[in-house]
Design an enzyme around this catalytic site. Structure first.
Site, PDB file in Angstrom:
ATOM      1  N   ASP A   8       2.688  -9.636  -5.779  1.00 49.06           N
ATOM      2  CA  ASP A   8       3.271  -8.651  -6.695  1.00 49.06           C
ATOM      3  C   ASP A   8       2.188  -7.610  -6.937  1.00 49.06           C
ATOM      4  O   ASP A   8       1.247  -7.847  -7.685  1.00 49.06           O
ATOM      5  CB  ASP A   8       3.684  -9.344  -8.003  1.00 49.06           C
ATOM      6  CG  ASP A   8       4.124  -8.348  -9.063  1.00 49.06           C
ATOM      7  OD1 ASP A   8       4.201  -7.142  -8.753  1.00 49.06           O
ATOM      8  OD2 ASP A   8       4.383  -8.772 -10.194  1.00 49.06           O
ATOM      9  N   LYS A  74      -0.407   2.797  -8.085  1.00 47.90           N
ATOM     10  CA  LYS A  74       0.914   2.552  -7.488  1.00 47.90           C
ATOM     11  C   LYS A  74       1.829   3.767  -7.652  1.00 47.90           C
ATOM     12  O   LYS A  74       2.688   4.023  -6.823  1.00 47.90           O
ATOM     13  CB  LYS A  74       1.541   1.324  -8.148  1.00 47.90           C
ATOM     14  CG  LYS A  74       2.834   0.859  -7.508  1.00 47.90           C
ATOM     15  CD  LYS A  74       3.297  -0.437  -8.149  1.00 47.90           C
ATOM     16  CE  LYS A  74       4.629  -0.915  -7.615  1.00 47.90           C
ATOM     17  NZ  LYS A  74       5.048  -2.162  -8.276  1.00 47.90           N
ATOM     18  N   GLU A 151      11.389  -6.047  -5.702  1.00 41.27           N
ATOM     19  CA  GLU A 151      10.933  -6.864  -6.830  1.00 41.27           C
ATOM     20  C   GLU A 151      12.085  -7.641  -7.486  1.00 41.27           C
ATOM     21  O   GLU A 151      11.950  -8.840  -7.739  1.00 41.27           O
ATOM     22  CB  GLU A 151      10.201  -5.983  -7.845  1.00 41.27           C
ATOM     23  CG  GLU A 151       8.839  -5.547  -7.317  1.00 41.27           C
ATOM     24  CD  GLU A 151       8.218  -4.393  -8.092  1.00 41.27           C
ATOM     25  OE1 GLU A 151       8.807  -3.963  -9.103  1.00 41.27           O
ATOM     26  OE2 GLU A 151       7.150  -3.920  -7.675  1.00 41.27           O
ATOM     27  N   ASP A 174      13.117  -5.966 -15.883  1.00 47.34           N
ATOM     28  CA  ASP A 174      11.693  -6.149 -15.611  1.00 47.34           C
ATOM     29  C   ASP A 174      10.881  -5.192 -16.479  1.00 47.34           C
ATOM     30  O   ASP A 174      10.690  -4.035 -16.126  1.00 47.34           O
ATOM     31  CB  ASP A 174      11.459  -5.904 -14.110  1.00 47.34           C
ATOM     32  CG  ASP A 174       9.973  -5.987 -13.742  1.00 47.34           C
ATOM     33  OD1 ASP A 174       9.141  -6.287 -14.620  1.00 47.34           O
ATOM     34  OD2 ASP A 174       9.667  -5.739 -12.563  1.00 47.34           O
TER      35      ASP A 174
END
Lengths: 203, 181
Positions: A8, A74, A151, A174
């Site tokens: 992850d 990211k 994800e 999430d």
């Protein structure tokens, strides 16, 4: 019989796990006492005296070394933007690769064997460029990225939602450190399909 | 997950070779599975042993971490105790005794003088100084248990002020936007 780790690679925090005896097991970060338990902050830092720091140590020195510390890289994945640290330019892939290298090393220490294959998760909202950039980061880190999976799909798999053999709609919520992603997926015939995804990419 | 029993088309012509091939494939699959289980088990045993050792060494880590806040309280009380010589001596004695107990369990204070070290210290803020990267002030002492850091020392770190003429500004825009925590 090389093993494949699951990674992850998050905006704020990153973590890895491995299948063991049919169950996923978290691979703890080598520093141990991180705030996020077995995960670690996605920080990379270059110090004045030439050290490369990744994770907790990089976060702890961030305020003293803002020009040499990079976080949230990211967000720049898949763009042509560069990040600058102590006057040197890096691509987002290179910085992500430092994080992946640390994961690779932690996993190898933990498992006592060489790891060169990984599955990396990416947000459902990532486009082809962003996914390719994630793969490239893996390659730079010496990892053969056998697959990029969404994800929310990874979350659904972790809960064994693919085992029930029933068609269903799944909502994955999430709430991460850097982003909020809410995804609705359809599961049928062994395939997850993202119906819709939304959220806040900049918490 | 790929079905290996779905090769019925070939079965008519050479049933024996087919059955043999199937058995061989099965045998290989089982052998592979056995190897995997063996490897998993070896890893598991090795790791469990390591974790046990670690557990034995650090079983008290949680308790000691909590007790540290009390050690802090003692330190603060002593810092602000004016006069009352006897009282101060008493409290200092208690503090030292508590520390002695904790030290006998492997606790030691992290040295937070000199150069800032991200492996031992956590920087909370910076202050201008003669030199870069020196610890200027300790907000909270750090401690080790054995060789493991239980709590990082929270410190203020010096930064040498940048020379008057700043370099080209335009280059830095990639980084400045990430201000949020």
């Amino acid at each position: 019989m090389s093993r494949i780790i699951g990674i992850d690679l998050g905006t704020s925090n990153s973590a890895a796990s491995i299948m063991e005896g049919g169950r996923p097991t978290m691979i703890p970060s080598a520093e141990g006492t991180s705030v996020g338990g077995k995960s670690f902050p996605s920080y990379v830092a270059f110090t004045q005296d030439g050290q490369l720091l990744v994770g907790e140590p990089a976060r702890r020195q961030a305020i003293t070394n803002p020009d040499g510390t990079i976080k949230n890289v990211k967000r720049k994945m898949g763009t042509s933007e560069k990040v600058t640290a102590l006057g040197k330019e890096y691509t987002p892939q290179q910085i992500s690769a430092f994080i992946l290298q640390k994961i690779k090393k932690d996993a190898e220490d933990y498992l006592g064997e060489t790891i060169d294959k990984a599955v990396i998760t990416a947000p459902a909202s990532f486009d082809d460029n962003q996914r390719q950039a994630t793969k490239d980061a893996g390659a730079i880190a010496g990892l053969d990225v056998v697959r990029i999976i969404n994800e929310p799909t990874a979350a659904a798999l972790a809960y064994g939602l693919d085992k029930g053999n029933t068609s269903q709609k799944i909502l994955v919520f999430d709430l991460g450190g850097g982003t909020l992603d809410v995804t609705i997926m359809d599961f049928s015939d062994g395939v997850f399909e993202v119906l819709s995804t939304s959220g806040d990419t900049h918490l | 997950m790929t079905g290996e029993s779905e090769e019925s088309g070939v079965r008519e012509e050479a049933p024996e070779t087919d059955a043999l091939a199937e058995a061989q494939a099965k045998a290989e699959e089982y052998l592979d599975m056995a190897r995997r289980v063996q490897a998993d088990f070896d890893n598991y045993r090795r790791r469990t042993q390591k974790e046990n050792e670690e557990f034995r060494a650090f079983a008290t880590a949680g308790l000691i971490t909590e007790l540290l806040t009390i050690v802090d309280d003692f330190d603060r009380a002593l810092e602000h105790a004016d006069g009352g010589e006897v009282f101060v001596t008493g409290v200092r004695g208690i503090r030292n005794n508590l520390m002695k107990v904790l030290e006998s369990k492997g606790l030691s204070e992290i040295d937070a003088s000199g150069r800032f070290d991200p492996n031992l210290h956590e920087a909370l803020c910076t202050v201008e100084g003669e030199e870069d990267g020196m610890v200027a002030e300790v907000f909270q002492k750090g401690y080790r248990l054995g060789d493991k850091v239980l709590r990082y020392a929270k410190v203020k770190v010096t930064r040498k002020p940048a020379p008057a003429a700043p370099a080209e500004d335009g280059e830095n825009d990639g980084k400045q936007e990430d201000k949020e925590e």
